[in-house]
Scaffold this motif. Sequence first.
Motif, PDB file in Angstrom:
ATOM      1  N   ARG A 107       0.839  -1.205   0.000  1.00 48.81           N
ATOM      2  CA  ARG A 107       0.000   0.000   0.000  1.00 48.81           C
ATOM      3  C   ARG A 107       0.877   1.259   0.000  1.00 48.81           C
ATOM      4  N   GLN A 108       2.006   1.203   0.718  1.00 52.36           N
ATOM      5  CA  GLN A 108       2.939   2.336   0.696  1.00 52.36           C
ATOM      6  C   GLN A 108       3.568   2.509  -0.684  1.00 52.36           C
ATOM      7  N   LEU A 109       3.838   1.389  -1.369  1.00 54.64           N
ATOM      8  CA  LEU A 109       4.404   1.476  -2.714  1.00 54.64           C
ATOM      9  C   LEU A 109       3.404   2.088  -3.689  1.00 54.64           C
ATOM     10  N   GLU A 110       2.144   1.700  -3.580  1.00 50.56           N
ATOM     11  CA  GLU A 110       1.117   2.296  -4.434  1.00 50.56           C
ATOM     12  C   GLU A 110       0.947   3.786  -4.132  1.00 50.56           C
ATOM     13  N   SER A 111       1.085   4.159  -2.869  1.00 55.03           N
ATOM     14  CA  SER A 111       1.006   5.574  -2.511  1.00 55.03           C
ATOM     15  C   SER A 111       2.147   6.354  -3.139  1.00 55.03           C
ATOM     16  N   LEU A 112       3.338   5.771  -3.136  1.00 56.13           N
ATOM     17  CA  LEU A 112       4.496   6.430  -3.756  1.00 56.13           C
ATOM     18  C   LEU A 112       4.261   6.644  -5.244  1.00 56.13           C
ATOM     19  N   ILE A 113       3.663   5.667  -5.898  1.00 58.75           N
ATOM     20  CA  ILE A 113       3.403   5.785  -7.331  1.00 58.75           C
ATOM     21  C   ILE A 113       2.386   6.887  -7.602  1.00 58.75           C
ATOM     22  N   ARG A 114       1.304   6.904  -6.839  1.00 61.73           N
ATOM     23  CA  ARG A 114       0.275   7.936  -7.030  1.00 61.73           C
ATOM     24  C   ARG A 114       0.833   9.331  -6.786  1.00 61.73           C
ATOM     25  N   LEU A 115       1.609   9.487  -5.733  1.00 60.79           N
ATOM     26  CA  LEU A 115       2.155  10.799  -5.403  1.00 60.79           C
ATOM     27  C   LEU A 115       3.181  11.254  -6.442  1.00 60.79           C
ATOM     28  N   THR A 116       3.950  10.324  -6.983  1.00 55.56           N
ATOM     29  CA  THR A 116       4.922  10.685  -8.018  1.00 55.56           C
ATOM     30  C   THR A 116       4.216  11.160  -9.277  1.00 55.56           C
ATOM     31  N   GLU A 117       3.157  10.486  -9.662  1.00 56.27           N
ATOM     32  CA  GLU A 117       2.378  10.936 -10.824  1.00 56.27           C
ATOM     33  C   GLU A 117       1.738  12.299 -10.559  1.00 56.27           C
ATOM     34  N   ALA A 118       1.253  12.507  -9.338  1.00 49.74           N
ATOM     35  CA  ALA A 118       0.650  13.799  -9.005  1.00 49.74           C
ATOM     36  C   ALA A 118       1.693  14.909  -9.001  1.00 49.74           C
ATOM     37  N   ARG A 119       2.909  14.577  -8.598  1.00 47.43           N
ATOM     38  CA  ARG A 119       3.995  15.583  -8.590  1.00 47.43           C
ATOM     39  C   ARG A 119       4.305  16.043 -10.010  1.00 47.43           C
ATOM     40  N   ALA A 120       4.294  15.131 -10.973  1.00 49.88           N
ATOM     41  CA  ALA A 120       4.528  15.507 -12.367  1.00 49.88           C
ATOM     42  C   ALA A 120       3.325  16.236 -12.948  1.00 49.88           C
ATOM     43  N   ARG A 121       2.120  15.815 -12.565  1.00 54.32           N
ATOM     44  CA  ARG A 121       0.904  16.463 -13.063  1.00 54.32           C
ATOM     45  C   ARG A 121       0.827  17.915 -12.597  1.00 54.32           C
ATOM     46  N   LEU A 122       1.407  18.195 -11.453  1.00 60.04           N
ATOM     47  CA  LEU A 122       1.391  19.561 -10.932  1.00 60.04           C
ATOM     48  C   LEU A 122       2.097  20.529 -11.867  1.00 60.04           C
ATOM     49  N   GLU A 123       3.100  20.053 -12.584  1.00 59.62           N
ATOM     50  CA  GLU A 123       3.843  20.888 -13.531  1.00 59.62           C
ATOM     51  C   GLU A 123       3.439  20.613 -14.972  1.00 59.62           C
ATOM     52  N   LEU A 124       2.293  19.959 -15.158  1.00 56.26           N
ATOM     53  CA  LEU A 124       1.734  19.681 -16.485  1.00 56.26           C
ATOM     54  C   LEU A 124       2.712  18.897 -17.362  1.00 56.26           C
ATOM     55  N   ARG A 125       3.383  17.932 -16.754  1.00 56.58           N
ATOM     56  CA  ARG A 125       4.315  17.085 -17.488  1.00 56.58           C
ATOM     57  C   ARG A 125       3.731  15.698 -17.666  1.00 56.58           C
ATOM     58  N   THR A 126       4.010  15.079 -18.799  1.00 62.65           N
ATOM     59  CA  THR A 126       3.477  13.750 -19.100  1.00 62.65           C
ATOM     60  C   THR A 126       4.388  12.628 -18.613  1.00 62.65           C
ATOM     61  N   GLN A 127       5.550  12.967 -18.094  1.00 55.44           N
ATOM     62  CA  GLN A 127       6.481  11.969 -17.590  1.00 55.44           C
ATOM     63  C   GLN A 127       6.913  12.338 -16.170  1.00 55.44           C
ATOM     64  N   ALA A 128       6.842  11.351 -15.270  1.00 56.77           N
ATOM     65  CA  ALA A 128       7.303  11.532 -13.899  1.00 56.77           C
ATOM     66  C   ALA A 128       8.759  11.112 -13.824  1.00 56.77           C
ATOM     67  N   THR A 129       9.628  12.045 -13.504  1.00 60.56           N
ATOM     68  CA  THR A 129      11.065  11.815 -13.557  1.00 60.56           C
ATOM     69  C   THR A 129      11.615  11.337 -12.216  1.00 60.56           C
ATOM     70  N   GLU A 130      12.908  11.108 -12.215  1.00 59.97           N
ATOM     71  CA  GLU A 130      13.592  10.682 -10.988  1.00 59.97           C
ATOM     72  C   GLU A 130      13.517  11.758  -9.911  1.00 59.97           C
ATOM     73  N   SER A 131      13.540  13.027 -10.321  1.00 60.80           N
ATOM     74  CA  SER A 131      13.434  14.133  -9.361  1.00 60.80           C
ATOM     75  C   SER A 131      12.067  14.136  -8.675  1.00 60.80           C
ATOM     76  N   ASP A 132      11.017  13.826  -9.418  1.00 62.06           N
ATOM     77  CA  ASP A 132       9.686  13.734  -8.816  1.00 62.06           C
ATOM     78  C   ASP A 132       9.633  12.617  -7.780  1.00 62.06           C
ATOM     79  N   ALA A 133      10.230  11.491  -8.109  1.00 61.71           N
ATOM     80  CA  ALA A 133      10.242  10.366  -7.177  1.00 61.71           C
ATOM     81  C   ALA A 133      11.002  10.711  -5.898  1.00 61.71           C
TER      82      ALA A 133
END
Length: 286
Positions: free
Chosen positions: A185-211
Amino acid sequence: MSSQHQALLEAMEQQSISIAKAGIVCSLPARTSILAAANPTGGHYNKAKTVSENLKMGSALLSRFDLVFIMLDTPNEEMDDMLSEHVMCLHSGRTTPTSFMSLGNVQEKEKPSTAKSQSLKEKLKVHKGEVVDVIPSQLLRKYISYARKFVQPHITPQAAQVLQEFYLLLRKNYMTQDSTPITTRQLESLIRLTEARARLELRTQATESDAQDVINLMIYSMRDIYTNESGVLDFRRAQMGTGMSEKSQDAKIQVKDFGAFIFSLNNEGFLLKKGPKVYQLQTSNF
């Protein structure tokens, strides 16, 4: 668990809401982000207890939140001064000083470091003398709606590797004999938050910096949840069950005169006498 908590748990777990009213029985889809706030029972947060015990909230519901932050009102001369200045500006009609938005950063602006060496906390800091252009609430609302509707980021292999390594590190270091609070469940949370971090900057790819930014958030949240009453990070404290650390559970108190000890606790207000040899515990902060 109350009926309100049960309804919220169904929406977060099954992503649907069941309705049975006026002879109508149906199930409606519910997909939304939830930002919740709660006060501890008794108006005081007890660090010797878990988050679930302090909030009187079921662990099943609490575990559905990706991040949990404990906001304690600790005395701080610098923050208290800025907060009082902010409140006085609101009531006097003066403009709120930019220094208040720095959240405790009163040092002069240092030489900018590279983006990789900066943590998320350092990136969000507003340095002294820096001008802040606040986004209007209406524009921010439109920005979030646009990002959620049109931006669907994907995690790059580099970012996926960073998240996986962090998850495996937690599983390796904080596994106990009975159980471990680190699950998929923590791993799934990390994935969701990483995608949201990239979406915040209107990017289609979540990078290592977002993670890496998301990992910093997760570490900060876990530090709040699993820190015991002694200020030590104890991963044997789960969100459910008892919140006392092993050191507190093994503590033994030897009392020569138990009757006098009970009388002293009652006299100090820790115990309330309800009847002959019947007492009610008022607080556990002693």
